[in-house]
Design a protein around this motif. Structure first.
Motif, PDB file in Angstrom:
ATOM      1  N   LEU A 117       9.470   2.309  14.011  1.00 44.04           N
ATOM      2  CA  LEU A 117      10.674   2.636  13.090  1.00 44.04           C
ATOM      3  C   LEU A 117      10.648   1.317  11.552  1.00 44.04           C
ATOM      4  O   LEU A 117      10.881   1.736  10.374  1.00 44.04           O
ATOM      5  N   VAL A 118      10.412   0.611  12.268  1.00 47.66           N
ATOM      6  CA  VAL A 118      10.667  -0.410  11.321  1.00 47.66           C
ATOM      7  C   VAL A 118      10.038  -0.518   9.936  1.00 47.66           C
ATOM      8  O   VAL A 118       9.592  -0.683   8.830  1.00 47.66           O
ATOM      9  N   GLY A 119       8.385  -0.604  11.005  1.00 49.04           N
ATOM     10  CA  GLY A 119       7.036  -0.706   9.960  1.00 49.04           C
ATOM     11  C   GLY A 119       6.823   0.830   9.119  1.00 49.04           C
ATOM     12  O   GLY A 119       6.941   0.595   7.581  1.00 49.04           O
ATOM     13  N   PRO A 120       7.151   2.003   9.328  1.00 47.55           N
ATOM     14  CA  PRO A 120       7.797   2.801   8.541  1.00 47.55           C
ATOM     15  C   PRO A 120       8.147   2.141   7.290  1.00 47.55           C
ATOM     16  O   PRO A 120       8.242   2.932   6.290  1.00 47.55           O
ATOM     17  N   PHE A 121       9.238   1.831   7.940  1.00 52.09           N
ATOM     18  CA  PHE A 121      10.315   1.775   6.816  1.00 52.09           C
ATOM     19  C   PHE A 121       9.434   0.138   5.469  1.00 52.09           C
ATOM     20  O   PHE A 121      10.206   0.996   4.597  1.00 52.09           O
ATOM     21  N   ILE A 122       9.514  -0.258   6.217  1.00 52.78           N
ATOM     22  CA  ILE A 122       8.430  -1.254   5.136  1.00 52.78           C
ATOM     23  C   ILE A 122       8.008  -0.413   4.290  1.00 52.78           C
ATOM     24  O   ILE A 122       7.611  -1.306   3.061  1.00 52.78           O
ATOM     25  N   MET A 123       7.021   0.527   4.784  1.00 55.37           N
ATOM     26  CA  MET A 123       5.900   0.602   4.294  1.00 55.37           C
ATOM     27  C   MET A 123       6.125   1.554   3.507  1.00 55.37           C
ATOM     28  O   MET A 123       5.897   1.636   2.400  1.00 55.37           O
ATOM     29  N   ALA A 124       7.805   2.448   4.103  1.00 57.17           N
ATOM     30  CA  ALA A 124       8.248   3.144   3.206  1.00 57.17           C
ATOM     31  C   ALA A 124       8.896   2.410   1.738  1.00 57.17           C
ATOM     32  O   ALA A 124       8.781   3.237   0.585  1.00 57.17           O
ATOM     33  N   GLN A 125       9.714   1.880   1.857  1.00 56.08           N
ATOM     34  CA  GLN A 125      10.179   1.012   0.596  1.00 56.08           C
ATOM     35  C   GLN A 125       8.584   0.070  -0.182  1.00 56.08           C
ATOM     36  O   GLN A 125       9.293   0.148  -1.572  1.00 56.08           O
ATOM     37  N   LEU A 126       8.156  -0.525   0.253  1.00 53.53           N
ATOM     38  CA  LEU A 126       6.935  -1.545  -0.699  1.00 53.53           C
ATOM     39  C   LEU A 126       6.511  -0.177  -1.535  1.00 53.53           C
ATOM     40  O   LEU A 126       6.172  -0.644  -2.685  1.00 53.53           O
ATOM     41  N   VAL A 127       5.558   1.068  -0.564  1.00 51.82           N
ATOM     42  CA  VAL A 127       5.401   1.826  -1.730  1.00 51.82           C
ATOM     43  C   VAL A 127       6.691   2.822  -2.362  1.00 51.82           C
ATOM     44  O   VAL A 127       6.325   3.374  -3.878  1.00 51.82           O
ATOM     45  N   GLY A 128       7.396   3.228  -2.269  1.00 58.78           N
ATOM     46  CA  GLY A 128       8.656   3.507  -2.911  1.00 58.78           C
ATOM     47  C   GLY A 128       8.792   3.464  -3.641  1.00 58.78           C
ATOM     48  O   GLY A 128       9.045   3.117  -4.684  1.00 58.78           O
ATOM     49  N   ARG A 129       9.097   2.197  -3.788  1.00 55.87           N
ATOM     50  CA  ARG A 129       9.977   0.965  -5.057  1.00 55.87           C
ATOM     51  C   ARG A 129       8.558   1.602  -5.987  1.00 55.87           C
ATOM     52  O   ARG A 129       8.940   1.710  -7.471  1.00 55.87           O
ATOM     53  N   ARG A 130       7.270   1.434  -6.070  1.00 56.78           N
ATOM     54  CA  ARG A 130       6.242   1.613  -6.790  1.00 56.78           C
ATOM     55  C   ARG A 130       6.377   3.263  -7.316  1.00 56.78           C
ATOM     56  O   ARG A 130       6.285   4.014  -8.272  1.00 56.78           O
ATOM     57  N   MET A 131       6.604   4.239  -6.663  1.00 54.08           N
ATOM     58  CA  MET A 131       6.722   5.636  -6.579  1.00 54.08           C
ATOM     59  C   MET A 131       8.221   6.218  -7.752  1.00 54.08           C
ATOM     60  O   MET A 131       7.903   6.577  -8.755  1.00 54.08           O
ATOM     61  N   ILE A 132       8.972   4.996  -7.285  1.00 53.35           N
ATOM     62  CA  ILE A 132      10.262   4.944  -8.055  1.00 53.35           C
ATOM     63  C   ILE A 132       9.415   4.547  -9.733  1.00 53.35           C
ATOM     64  O   ILE A 132      10.066   5.350 -10.897  1.00 53.35           O
ATOM     65  N   GLU A 133       9.206   3.994  -9.664  1.00 52.43           N
ATOM     66  CA  GLU A 133       8.683   2.994 -11.009  1.00 52.43           C
ATOM     67  C   GLU A 133       7.790   4.672 -11.493  1.00 52.43           C
ATOM     68  O   GLU A 133       8.049   4.699 -13.474  1.00 52.43           O
ATOM     69  N   ARG A 134       7.247   5.117 -10.916  1.00 58.46           N
ATOM     70  CA  ARG A 134       6.391   6.615 -12.234  1.00 58.46           C
ATOM     71  C   ARG A 134       7.150   7.587 -11.921  1.00 58.46           C
ATOM     72  O   ARG A 134       6.232   8.167 -12.755  1.00 58.46           O
ATOM     73  N   LYS A 135       7.988   7.569 -10.710  1.00 61.95           N
ATOM     74  CA  LYS A 135       8.702   9.217 -10.789  1.00 61.95           C
ATOM     75  C   LYS A 135       7.943   9.704 -10.543  1.00 61.95           C
ATOM     76  O   LYS A 135       7.639  11.311 -10.762  1.00 61.95           O
ATOM     77  N   GLU A 136       7.286   9.848  -9.099  1.00 67.04           N
ATOM     78  CA  GLU A 136       6.315  10.091  -8.490  1.00 67.04           C
ATOM     79  C   GLU A 136       6.215  10.499  -6.961  1.00 67.04           C
ATOM     80  O   GLU A 136       5.719   9.055  -7.582  1.00 67.04           O
ATOM     81  N   GLY A 137       5.813  10.540  -6.064  1.00 66.22           N
ATOM     82  CA  GLY A 137       5.198  10.367  -5.134  1.00 66.22           C
ATOM     83  C   GLY A 137       5.472  11.295  -3.355  1.00 66.22           C
ATOM     84  O   GLY A 137       6.075  11.831  -4.046  1.00 66.22           O
TER      85      GLY A 137
END
Length: 261
Positions: A117-137
């Protein structure tokens, strides 16, 4: 078909060195995606890379623990700087400890929660921040039937997978405005090397699964590929916060008596 075409997309799949993770990665590779796999074990990474390359996929591997946020952040940054953007994240890495609840060590309970559970959150947060910048993911969390049902000896796993279901829905709620789709896949019982010892005729658990599953069989790892490609592709651009159970119909039925054909 264009809707399911993953050419020029990069997919990061955690724990894709064997089993269901490998099957899902192969489905993405067949659809044209470049693969990036992770593991904590160098030998598993080496064997998996050889397997993927033999199939003609473009692939690279990274060794790190998804529960270590500092190292995970460094690796995600390295991937995006040296290979390219991560367009698809599949949070597949996980563990299970089968222990009766009254006997389970708290340290073991915490470890399962941390990895699943925590591992998926860590990865989603790290990758998601970059996806937010690109507006796609696209983010796909690998849930479980234990996201919905209880079973003996898997209290920590069920708690983690139930939490992962709700994390999926919450991230979808927060990040939909950034054109990010966060969904989950809940596999049923699949024929893998881990289940081989209990999948022969006459074994009580094998008979239980065959009887409990309307389809009347264990899933093949390849049965996950279509759903994975769908959720990773343009075809699912208006699908968000959903958990798709690939279970042969188990969750749809109360089951049947063992003597019923």
């Amino acid at each position: 078909m264009y809707l399911f075409d993953l050419k020029n997309k990069r997919a990061l799949i955690t724990g894709a060195t064997h089993g269901l993770g490998m099957a899902m990665a192969e489905g993405l590779g067949d659809a044209g995606a470049e693969l990036i796999i992770t593991s904590t074990t160098p030998s598993k990474i080496e064997n998996a890379l050889a397997h993927y390359k033999a199939k003609g996929y473009k692939v690279s591997g990274f060794i790190f623990d998804v529960t270590d946020e500092k190292v995970a952040a460094e690796k995600v940054a390295e991937i995006e700087e040296t290979i390219g953007t991560i367009d698809i994240l599949i949070n597949n890495a996980g563990i299970i400890k089968r222990v009766p609840a009254e006997n389970m060590e708290i340290a073991d309970f915490r470890q399962v929660i941390d990895v699943d559970l925590v591992g998926p959150f860590i990865m989603a947060q790290l990758v998601g921040r970059r996806m937010i910048e690109r507006k796609e993911g696209k983010i796909i969390n690998i849930c479980s039937m234990m996201s919905e049902l209880g079973r003996n000896t898997v209290s920590a796993y069920a708690a983690a997978k139930g939490g992962l279901k709700m994390l999926t829905r919450n991230l979808a709620t927060e990040w939909a405005k950034h054109n990010i789709q966060v969904n989950g896949i809940g596999p049923g019982y699949f024929a893998t090397s881990q289940t081989a010892p209990i999948r022969h005729d006459g074994h009580p658990f094998n008979d239980f699964i065959i009887n409990r599953t309307p389809t009347g069989r264990w899933g093949n790892p390849e049965d996950l590929q279509g759903t994975t490609v769908f959720l990773a592709s343009k075809a699912s651009d208006f699908v968000n916060g959903q958990i798709i159970y690939v279970d042969g119909g188990i969750l749809a039925t109360i089951g049947k008596p063992s003597n019923e054909q």
